[in-house]
Structures are given as structure tokens and as C-alpha cells.
Enzyme design. Structure first.
Site, PDB file in Angstrom:
ATOM      1  N   HIS C  61       0.847  -1.189   0.000  1.00 57.50           N
ATOM      2  CA  HIS C  61       0.000   0.000   0.000  1.00 57.50           C
ATOM      3  C   HIS C  61       0.884   1.242   0.000  1.00 57.50           C
ATOM      4  O   HIS C  61       1.274   1.754   1.048  1.00 57.50           O
ATOM      5  CB  HIS C  61      -0.919  -0.006   1.234  1.00 57.50           C
ATOM      6  CG  HIS C  61      -1.984   1.045   1.178  1.00 57.50           C
ATOM      7  ND1 HIS C  61      -3.236   0.846   1.715  1.00 57.50           N
ATOM      8  CD2 HIS C  61      -2.020   2.288   0.642  1.00 57.50           C
ATOM      9  CE1 HIS C  61      -3.984   1.926   1.526  1.00 57.50           C
ATOM     10  NE2 HIS C  61      -3.252   2.814   0.868  1.00 57.50           N
ATOM     11  N   LEU C  64       2.675   6.361  -5.107  1.00 57.67           N
ATOM     12  CA  LEU C  64       3.860   6.845  -5.815  1.00 57.67           C
ATOM     13  C   LEU C  64       3.613   8.187  -6.519  1.00 57.67           C
ATOM     14  O   LEU C  64       4.561   8.781  -7.034  1.00 57.67           O
ATOM     15  CB  LEU C  64       4.350   5.794  -6.818  1.00 57.67           C
ATOM     16  CG  LEU C  64       4.880   4.494  -6.181  1.00 57.67           C
ATOM     17  CD1 LEU C  64       5.365   3.524  -7.263  1.00 57.67           C
ATOM     18  CD2 LEU C  64       6.019   4.796  -5.202  1.00 57.67           C
ATOM     19  N   ARG C  65       2.393   8.609  -6.551  1.00 53.85           N
ATOM     20  CA  ARG C  65       2.021   9.968  -6.984  1.00 53.85           C
ATOM     21  C   ARG C  65       2.237  10.288  -8.449  1.00 53.85           C
ATOM     22  O   ARG C  65       1.854  11.367  -8.902  1.00 53.85           O
ATOM     23  CB  ARG C  65       2.779  11.025  -6.157  1.00 53.85           C
ATOM     24  CG  ARG C  65       2.570  10.960  -4.663  1.00 53.85           C
ATOM     25  CD  ARG C  65       1.126  11.122  -4.290  1.00 53.85           C
ATOM     26  NE  ARG C  65       0.945  11.314  -2.852  1.00 53.85           N
ATOM     27  CZ  ARG C  65      -0.172  11.054  -2.210  1.00 53.85           C
ATOM     28  NH1 ARG C  65      -1.233  10.567  -2.857  1.00 53.85           N
ATOM     29  NH2 ARG C  65      -0.271  11.285  -0.917  1.00 53.85           N
ATOM     30  N   ASN C  95      -4.758   6.378  -7.128  1.00 53.36           N
ATOM     31  CA  ASN C  95      -5.273   7.746  -7.036  1.00 53.36           C
ATOM     32  C   ASN C  95      -4.257   8.792  -7.485  1.00 53.36           C
ATOM     33  O   ASN C  95      -3.946   9.744  -6.807  1.00 53.36           O
ATOM     34  CB  ASN C  95      -5.803   8.063  -5.629  1.00 53.36           C
ATOM     35  CG  ASN C  95      -4.755   7.912  -4.549  1.00 53.36           C
ATOM     36  OD1 ASN C  95      -3.748   7.223  -4.717  1.00 53.36           O
ATOM     37  ND2 ASN C  95      -4.968   8.585  -3.435  1.00 53.36           N
ATOM     38  N   HIS C 180     -10.855   1.004   0.939  1.00 51.42           N
ATOM     39  CA  HIS C 180     -10.613   2.060   1.918  1.00 51.42           C
ATOM     40  C   HIS C 180     -11.942   2.212   2.643  1.00 51.42           C
ATOM     41  O   HIS C 180     -12.862   2.833   2.140  1.00 51.42           O
ATOM     42  CB  HIS C 180     -10.208   3.339   1.178  1.00 51.42           C
ATOM     43  CG  HIS C 180     -10.277   4.598   1.994  1.00 51.42           C
ATOM     44  ND1 HIS C 180      -9.172   5.354   2.268  1.00 51.42           N
ATOM     45  CD2 HIS C 180     -11.306   5.251   2.581  1.00 51.42           C
ATOM     46  CE1 HIS C 180      -9.538   6.420   2.993  1.00 51.42           C
ATOM     47  NE2 HIS C 180     -10.825   6.374   3.180  1.00 51.42           N
ATOM     48  N   ASN C 282      -5.718   9.638   7.122  1.00 55.55           N
ATOM     49  CA  ASN C 282      -7.020   9.006   7.108  1.00 55.55           C
ATOM     50  C   ASN C 282      -6.861   7.532   6.794  1.00 55.55           C
ATOM     51  O   ASN C 282      -6.321   7.202   5.742  1.00 55.55           O
ATOM     52  CB  ASN C 282      -7.915   9.666   6.051  1.00 55.55           C
ATOM     53  CG  ASN C 282      -9.377   9.270   6.213  1.00 55.55           C
ATOM     54  OD1 ASN C 282      -9.782   8.804   7.269  1.00 55.55           O
ATOM     55  ND2 ASN C 282     -10.154   9.455   5.176  1.00 55.55           N
ATOM     56  N   ASP C 309       0.937   2.517   3.740  1.00 55.58           N
ATOM     57  CA  ASP C 309       0.116   3.624   3.226  1.00 55.58           C
ATOM     58  C   ASP C 309       0.993   4.862   3.059  1.00 55.58           C
ATOM     59  O   ASP C 309       0.615   5.982   3.417  1.00 55.58           O
ATOM     60  CB  ASP C 309      -1.064   3.904   4.157  1.00 55.58           C
ATOM     61  CG  ASP C 309      -2.117   4.810   3.505  1.00 55.58           C
ATOM     62  OD1 ASP C 309      -3.073   5.194   4.197  1.00 55.58           O
ATOM     63  OD2 ASP C 309      -1.971   5.143   2.301  1.00 55.58           O
ATOM     64  N   HIS C 313       3.496  14.091   0.791  1.00 55.89           N
ATOM     65  CA  HIS C 313       2.922  15.419   0.504  1.00 55.89           C
ATOM     66  C   HIS C 313       4.030  16.432   0.629  1.00 55.89           C
ATOM     67  O   HIS C 313       4.862  16.357   1.523  1.00 55.89           O
ATOM     68  CB  HIS C 313       1.814  15.777   1.488  1.00 55.89           C
ATOM     69  CG  HIS C 313       0.568  14.990   1.285  1.00 55.89           C
ATOM     70  ND1 HIS C 313      -0.232  15.134   0.163  1.00 55.89           N
ATOM     71  CD2 HIS C 313      -0.011  14.046   2.041  1.00 55.89           C
ATOM     72  CE1 HIS C 313      -1.244  14.307   0.250  1.00 55.89           C
ATOM     73  NE2 HIS C 313      -1.140  13.627   1.368  1.00 55.89           N
TER      74      HIS C 313
END
Lengths: 169, 336, 428
Positions: C61, C64-65, C95, C180, C282, C309, C313
């Protein structure tokens, strides 16, 4: 101490023709009981009530906010339950030293009204004025060095009447 | 008269003849009641007594903060609190500047941090901030040099409100310890509640918090208040009854069905006030919703001190500004 | 290309091995695992006393953006962070921007991973187009392109009906749905765990039930469809109860817990840095009873695996009011020290269990290669230094982003070397 205050009371009566328009304002903290004692003595001698007030000059000091170290001095209430306009105001302080407290007191008084005359009663004058201020009535002149401190102790606040000088002359 | 010379070594810690060596606030900011202790709260309230007297003079001004710049940075609309701070600042002769964000750079997408950094480049001495996010003042205090005063952050705290509420109570009751204080309203979303519970608990009052079950925050007992959904139980024998606003949008989160029902179950009416102590005072931080949390008859009754709260707000804020604005050396110069 | 890992303690739960063995790697595969192997021309990597030779760790989980949020992380920086954390493989969530709901995106990600030549990357595709919850994505095409699981992570799979269909369809493909779990109406605009600390700090709360309610939905649907549901980032004790009950009934449910959820609680929000946005994620940090339940589940086997996870950022994005800061913290480089310090050395689990949680079970859950040191298996090996003292230094992380709550923490446990396909890609 009571002799000096009695003497001051007599001087006040001599130099002023009567007590009308006169009011005593003590500078906090110890100027206040001194003012009350003088007012009491004046009443004993003369029979008239002299209005008495208390002035806190903390917020008018010129040395506030100048240095970033140490606590704010405690602020207390000013209580002047009469108009000072056109009166002869006698400021009362325990120790006259640099004169800065008196300057602050003058600034404060101006915000309250316009007295006809302001005079100064100091129980102790220890010299070393930094401003052109002089007392009109002095209890005792106590020459000191800058390294010394002079503290007045009063029955009403400290439990005893005395003047304490600390430090080397 | 007796004069005596004392051979004692000079040292910096000499008490001054004129002033008592004053206790001081430990932090250079006022962010939350949670950061204060009972002595600090007492110091602020005592100082406010002296400040209140200034508001009674003809010339309501002292030169104390002359030359200091205070910026009121309000990210949430507020007439009452902002005006109160402005008047407090002006009474202390500070230069004050209010920024309401509708016209500010924030609407152009600038972050809070950038907005304040830009402001700081112009060297304000103090920033009074109200913001809709809990914790915004804490964020700022980590990156700012100026002194920060929290005028309300999200649902978290409104320290000067709790202080002025305590001042008002103390004026009427001469004490805070041992009083039963009932706070009724939207407890969940109220920063006034949190600040008041913390302060009153710290000063020894017995706090009862009352509202609909949907609006009672988890853990309120641990914060320091007894929780109840019965307004009668809360008000019974209370010395102080404090009402909090109910906002219309609470109906959208399914918190209350209608303001009508809220008033029926929780609204402060003269009948309910009768259950309190005969000397009860009724308070409200404002603005009031008449007919929702408070009946007009109660708002305008002699036991309502709501307008006094407003005027006390100026004195309390003056005290806070004074105590935070600068430090004085323990000096001898006052022996004038 | 021959590499001999000499004198290590080999912990290989899949093969029931825990002892002193040498590992010979040839041409990118495990050749032999035996005691006292001769070098015979192989490069020798001397394993220090106390170190552990384990099958490569796998984090299923990770965010990698890339594509779309390259300022936070790229595939290249992400896999560099992974191998520094001891991970030889990661599964990355869809995502991104655009969302990975299409084979072209999957291929793009795999291409980037191949260029980086560090950790293996297994993409997780979106369940629905754009993760909007309206229409099923082309799960078959995505699997063929390389996806190993499907998820709408960031959000729950939107409706029970969609989840049912997804489980049925993915079940046909023999691939799990990762959910999720969160009921959006109960979550509302919450930012912290609903409890005393959120109340004291004036933060809107998210109750544990918001998560467990969805877990119960998913367990029931997995039961109905006989599909495999994997519960992502579990945090609430109510969720653990639901998973346990499902497993007892024979439902194909697996679950993961992230290191921060068995280490930190909501109390951390109150200081020393109040409202630290590096504590905002979250699901949120919950109360002590939840954290303790997670540890209990990890120890008793209810929790199948640990996944970080990892959610990078940019510093600017976290330098905001708590309400407005994005959810998420990085985790690839702190996982091993935390697992060893807080679980193994704390006596909660054995080393063997730790390897199961970090390698064996992730491989099994997603049906991906790895998780063992069997001869013939790809030579993905992690050499662990369980007693190495590690001080977490956020600024030195290989991830592009430094949003970790563990900065400055002194932990016992570290990574000595990471080997992928026989190549040493990281030395600690």
C-alpha cells in the site's frame, strides 16, 4: 515620621490661605496612605475635610516597554472621586528620586482635568534628579549614592514606620 | 523619624519600593486558556480592574502602548470582538490596523503562513487573529516573531471571551470558586464553551454543560464539566447561566430538527431562570438569537449582564495587551 | 552473476527455515540455501552477526504519486525510498492524476519503474472509472497490463452494489478488491478521531464506527460473492472484531495495519507540537484501545500484514491549518525500525512473525512473486539489522517528501542491505 508629616501639614496651612480648593492625591503605592495621614492631620488642625485620591502611574511610565526582560509592573486602579479642574492638587509621594514618577503623574493628571496649580509633597528627597522637578514640601532630605536604595515602610502597608537605606554609600 | 541604614549587598533581585514584584504571564502569546494557570488568570483579571477604570474617564486613553503596532487579522467576520480589540488597543495608544479577509490576499489563494509572513515583514508588534480553523494560532506561533493573541480559532478556544466572562462573574459574585455555572447551547461547535469550561474548572467553579445529545462533545467530563441533556437539572440552583448560540446550519447536520423545538426544550425562559439561585446572572457571548437560545424577556431582564460583558471585554483585552506587550526590567528608577 | 550471502541467520517462514544458512544467488534467482556454501567465484556479502537474511519485504500500500503529483513523489524517488526502507517490491495505489483506471496508465507506471531499476512495482488499478463509483473500470484489461489488485483508495468503493459486482468480477480474475473502508456520511468533514482529544482541540471527529461499518459491509459481500476483499489501513478495534468474525466464518477477508496505527494515538495531537499536520492521516490516529487492539490482532494472526500507506505530501501542502492540510504521511523508510522496535523488541511478536507480516503474507494476499527464499524464486532479499540503532532524520529521507511524525525518534532496528533480482540496490 509623624512629626515630619505634622510639620508638612502646618506648612501647607501656612503657605495656603485656607484649604478650599485643595486636594491631596497620593501616588501609588505608598503615597496613598501618606496622603491620607496628611489629610487627617489637616482636619485635626483645621477642621476641614480635604478630598483625597489615589493615582496609579504605571501606564504612564516612560520606561515601560523599553526593555525585553522582566515582568510588567502590576497595574492598580486610579481612584479620584472628585473633579480636579481648577483645584490646587498636592501630589504626595514617599521618595523623590529621579523625578520620572512625578513626570508620569503630571501626564496622568492632565488627562483627568485641568488643575489650577499642582504641587509636590515628598516624604523623602534622596537627590539625583534626572528631570527639572522639585518638591514643594519635603519631610526629610536624605543624601544617597546611586548605589543605594531608599525604601519607606508604612504602618498601613508594611506594619511599621521607618525608612530603610540599603547598599554602600 | 526613624532612619536606618542597612548593610546589605546590592543584587538585581531587590524588590522595588513602589511596585510589588509582579507575577507575569509565562508565554509571550495568548493562544488558549489551556496554556494558562490560575495565577495567570488572576493576574489578568486584576489588571483588568485597573483598565476598566480608564473607560470611566473623560479622556479614555493612556500612553502605555504608544508607538506599538497591533494588527487585527480577522479571517472570520466579527463586529463585536474586533471592535472590542480595536477600542482596547486605541485606549492604550497603540497604532491599530484591522484586516478583514474579504478584501485581503487570502481570497487570491495565498496561504495563511504566507499572508502572515508578508505582514510580519512590516514588523507589527502584535497580531490579534480570529480564524475558522482550530489550531491556526498555534501554527502561526511556530513561524511568527510577533506576539499572537487568539481572538477565536475554529471550535477550539476564545480565551479573551472566557476571561471577560470570568471578570463579569467575579464582579457580581466576588469569586469564582464554588459557584455553579450552567452553560447551555451548542456545546459541540463552541470555542466559548471550551475556554470557559477550562477556565472555570481551573478557578474552582462547578460547571454544568447542557445541550441536545447530538451537540455534546465526546469527553466533555474530562474537560471539566458535568454534562446533561436536562436544562432543568443544569439550571437548578445555578449562580450563573450562560447561553451559547445555536446556528441555523445545525439543522443540516441533523443535530436538531428545528429552532422551534430547540427553544421548547432548551431555550432560556423566565420560568427556567426561576429554578436558579435568586441572585443568578444570565450571560451570553453574543450575538444572540432571541427566541432560540434565549427568550427576549430573559435577555432584557435585570439579571442579564450581557451588555456588561461587552464593556468588560474592552478592559480585559486592554489587560491582555498590556501584559503581553512588553517586559520591564526590574528597575530602581521608579523610586522617583 | 553470482552473489553469496555468507553467515547470516536466514528467516524464511514459507520454507519453515530459521537458522544459520548461506544464500547463493545466481542470475537473479535464489540458487541454493544451505549451510557453509563455498564461494566458487561468487561475490561474497558477509552478513554480520545478528543480522537477518529474509525474503524481500513487500509493501502493498504505497502512493507513488506519478502521474500528476510529481512534486510530492515520482516512481523513481518512491522506489528509491522503498529500497532504503528494505522493500524489494511495492504495490502502488491508483489515485494519481489521471486516476489509473486504464491500461495505458498502468503501462506508464511500469515503464517508469523499469527505468529506475530499484524496487519492483505492482500497480493497483481503480475499481471504477475515475474512482467515481459509477462505472466499473476495465479490470480484465488492467490485470493483463499488470495490475495485481483493484481499489478506489482515497474513497470507499461507493455502493454496496458496486462492491458486490467488483468482488464477483475480480473474483473471476482471481484478484482482490482493496477497500478504503469509510462511511462518507459518518466521516463527514472530520479530520481526527472522534474522542476526547479531538473535542479538546476543537477538531471535527471521525468515529471508529465510520470505518467498521464499511468493513462489515465488505465482509458480508465477500461472503456472498466468495470474492476476496482486502481491508486497507485498518485502524479501529470495531473493524478488527468484524474481520475476526468474518474469518471465523470462512470469509475470504484479509487486512493490513500501518505502523503509525500500532504506534501512535490521538493523544499525540496535543503536543509537543500541537496540531502537527504530520499527525493527520485518514484513517486518523485513534485512541489507545484501538492501537492496542491492532497490536493484539497483529500478534494473534487476525491482521495479515503490515503496509505503510506511504502518502507523500510536499512541505508547503502540510504547512497549513490542520483542517486544510492533506491527509497522509510517508512510511517506507520508517516501517522496519518501527516494526522491530515496537513489536519485536517489545516482545509482542517474533522475528518470524515480522517477516510473515512484511513479506510472506503481502505476496500471498496479492498473489505476487516473492515472500520466500525458495530455490528458483527471484532473488529479492532483505538483510535486516534488528539491533541497529536508527535515529529517524526526516530531512535525510530518500522520498521526495518528508512528512513523517517520527522525525528524531530513536529506534532499534534497521536495514543493512536490499537486494532485488540479485542486485544490491541499497546498503545501509
Amino acid at each position: 515620621m509623624s512629626r515630619a508629616l505634622t510639620r508638612i501639614a502646618h506648612e501647607i496651612l501656612e503657605r495656603n490661605r485656607g484649604l478650599d480648593e485643595l486636594a491631596l492625591i497620593g501616588i501609588r503605592t505608598r503615597g496613598v496612605p501618606l496622603a491620607r495621614r496628611i489629610a487627617r492631620t489637616l482636619k485635626e488642625i483645621n477642621g476641614d475635610d480635604v478630598p483625597t485620591g489615589a493615582l496609579d502611574i504605571t501606564l504612564y511610565r516612560d520606561d515601560l516597554m523599553r526593555h525585553p526582560v522582566g515582568p510588567q509592573p502590576l497595574v492598580r486602579r486610579t481612584e479620584i472621586p472628585f473633579s480636579i479642574d481648577d483645584r490646587k492638587i498636592m501630589l504626595v509621594d514617599d521618595v523623590l528620586y529621579t523625578g520620572r514618577t512625578i513626570r508620569a503623574a503630571l501626564d496622568a493628571l492632565i488627562d483627568f482635568g485641568r488643575p489650577r496649580v499642582i504641587q509636590l509633597i515628598a516624604l523623602v528627597d534622596r537627590g539625583h534628579r534626572e528631570l527639572p522637578i522639585k518638591a514643594d514640601y519635603v519631610g526629610k532630605n536624605v543624601p544617597t549614592s546611586l548605589k543605594q536604595s531608599v525604601q519607606v515602610r508604612l504602618q498601613e502597608i508594611d506594619g511599621t514606620d521607618e525608612i530603610v537605606i540599603e547598599g554602600e554609600p | 523619624m526613624t532612619t536606618r541604614a542597612v548593610e546589605r549587598p546590592n543584587h538585581a533581585e531587590r524588590p522595588q519600593a513602589q511596585d510589588v514584584a509582579a507575577p507575569q504571564l509565562r508565554s509571550r502569546h495568548l493562544l488558549a486558556i489551556a496554556d494558562l494557570d490560575a495565577d495567570e488568570i488572576t493576574l489578568i483579571l486584576d489588571t483588568a480592574v485597573a483598565m476598566k477604570e480608564i473607560g470611566g474617564r473623560a479622556i479614555k486613553k493612556v500612553p502605555t502602548l504608544r508607538g506599538r503596532t497591533v494588527v487585527n487579522l480577522f479571517f472570520e467576520p466579527s463586529t463585536r470582538t474586533r471592535t472590542s480589540f480595536e477600542i482596547a488597543e486605541k485606549r492604550l495608544s497603540a497604532d491599530t490596523l484591522s484586516i478583514a479577509t474579504a478584501t485581503s490576499s487570502v481570497t487570491k489563494g495565498e496561504t495563511l503562513v504566507d499572508t502572515v509572513r508578508n505582514l510580519e515583514a512590516m514588523s507589527p508588534d502584535m497580531i490579534v487573529m480570529r480564524h475558522s480553523s482550530s489550531g491556526a494560532p498555534q501554527l502561526l506561533s511556530r513561524i511568527c516573531r510577533s506576539t499572537i493573541i487568539n481572538a477565536g480559532d475554529g471550535m477550539h478556544e476564545h480565551p479573551t471571551q472566557a476571561l471577560l466572562d470570568a471578570f463579569t462573574i467575579r464582579e457580581h459574585k466576588q469569586r469564582l470558586a464554588g459557584l455553579k455555572v450552567a452553560i447551555v447551547g451548542d456545546l459541540l461547535h463552541s470555542r466559548v464553551l471550551r475556554s470557559n469550561v477550562l477556565l472555570l474548572k481551573m478557578m474552582g467553579a462547578d460547571v454544568w454543560a447542557c445541550g441536545p445529545a447530538t451537540l455534546i462533545p465526546v469527553g466533555i467530563e474530562r474537560l471539566g464539566a458535568r454534562a446533561t441533556t436536562s436544562v432543568d437539572e443544569a439550571v437548578e440552583g445555578a449562580d450563573v447561566v450562560m447561553l451559547l448560540r445555536i446556528q441555523n446550519e445545525r439543522m443540516h447536520g441533523h443535530y436538531i430538527p428545528s429552532v422551534r423545538e430547540y427553544f421548547a426544550l432548551f431555550g432560556m425562559t423566565p420560568e427556567r431562570v426561576r429554578r436558579a439561585n435568586p441572585d443568578v446572572i444570565v450571560m451570553h457571548p453574543g450575538p444572540m438569537n432571541r427566541g432560540v437560545e434565549i427568550d427576549s424577556a430573559v435577555a432584557d431582564a435585570p439579571y442579564s449582564v450581557i451588555l456588561e460583558q461587552v464593556s468588560n471585554g474592552v478592559a480585559v483585552r486592554m489587560a491582555v495587551l498590556y501584559l503581553l506587550a512588553g517586559r520591564d526590567e526590574r528597575d530602581e528608577g521608579v523610586n522617583a | 552473476m553470482k552473489l553469496l550471502l555468507k553467515n547470516g541467520r536466514v528467516v524464511d517462514p514459507a520454507n519453515g527455515r530459521d537458522g544459520a544458512f548461506d544464500v547463493l544467488i545466481e542470475d537473479g534467482r535464489i540458487a541454493r540455501v544451505e549451510a557453509n556454501l563455498p564461494a566458487n567465484g561468487a561475490d561474497v556479502l558477509e552478513i554480520a552477526p545478528g543480522w537477518i537474511v529474509a525474503p524481500g519485504l513487500i509493501d502493498i500500500h504505497v502512493h507513488l504519486r506519478e502521474p500528476g503529483h510529481e512534486h510530492k513523489e515520482t516512481v523513481a524517488t518512491g522506489v528509491a525510498s522503498a529500497v532504503a526502507g528494505g522493500f524489494t517490491a511495492v504495490a502502488c495505489m491508483p489515485n494519481t492524476d489521471p486516476i489509473n483506471d486504464h491500461a495505458g496508465i498502468t503501462q506508464f507506471i511500469l515503464k517508469k519503474a523499469a527505468e529506475a531499476r530499484l524496487a519492483r512495482v505492482y500497480p493497483i488499478g481503480a475499481v471504477s472509472l475515475g474512482s467515481k463509483g459509477d462505472q466499473l473500470a476495465e479490470l480484465g484489461e488492467q490485470k493483463a497490463a499488470g495490475c495485481v489488485a483493484f481499489s478506489d483508495d482515497g474513497r470507499p468503493v461507493a455502493t454496496a452494489l458496486l462492491m458486490r459486482r467488483a468482488l464477483e468480477y475480480a473474483g473471476m480474475l482471481n484478484v482482490p478488491i482493496v477497500d478504503h473502508c469509510e462511511d462518507p456520511s459518518l466521516k463527514g468533514d472530520g479530520v481526527a478521531h472522534e474522542g476526547y482529544h479531538a473535542s479538546a482541540l476543537g477538531l471535527r471527529g471521525i468515529p471508529g464506527v465510520a470505518e467498521s461499518l464499511m468493513v462489515e459491509r465488505d465482509v458480508s459481500l465477500a461472503e456472498l460473492t466468495k470474492g476476496h476483499v482486502h481491508i486497507a489501513h485498518m485502524s479501529a478495534r470495531e473493524s478488527l472484531r468484524a474481520v475476526r468474525a468474518g474469518k471465523d466464518r470462512g470469509v475470504r477477508v484479509t487486512c493490513e495495519v500501518a505502523p503509525h496505527h500500532f504506534t501512535l494515538t490521538d493523544e499525540a495531537l496535543e503536543g509537543p507540537i500541537k496540531y502537527d499536520t504530520n499527525l493527520k492521516m485518514n484513517p486518523p490516529l485513534r485512541e489507545a484501545a484501538d492501537r492496542d487492539a491492532m497490536i493484539e490482532g497483529i500478534a494473534d494472526g487476525t491482521v495479515d500484514l503490515i503496509a505503510t500507506d506511504h502518502a507523500p505530501h510536499h512541505a508547503d501542502e502540510k504547512m497549513l491549518e490542520f483542517d486544510r492540510a492533506p491527509f497522509g504521511i510517508v512510511g517506507l523508510e520508517t516501517a522496519v525500525p518501527i516494526v522491530f522496535d515496537r513489536l519485536v523488541h517489545a516482545g509482542k511478536i517474533t522475528v518470524r512473525r515480522a517477516i510473515e507480516l512484511l513479506s510472506v503474507n503481502p505476496a500471498r494476499a496479492f498473489g505476487i512473486p516473492g515472500g520466500s527464499l525458495s530455490p528458483g524464486a527471484p532473488a529479492d532479499v532483505t538483510v535486516l539489522a534488528p539491533d541497529a540503532r536508527t535515529t529517524v532524520n526526516a530531512s535525510a529521507l530518500r522520498s521526495k517528501s518528508k512528512n513523517t511524525p517520527f522525525d528524531g525518534w530513536e529506534l532499534r532496528g534497521g536495514v543493512a542491505a536490499t537486494i532485488v533480482g540479485g542486485a544490491v540496490v541499497y546498503r545501509g
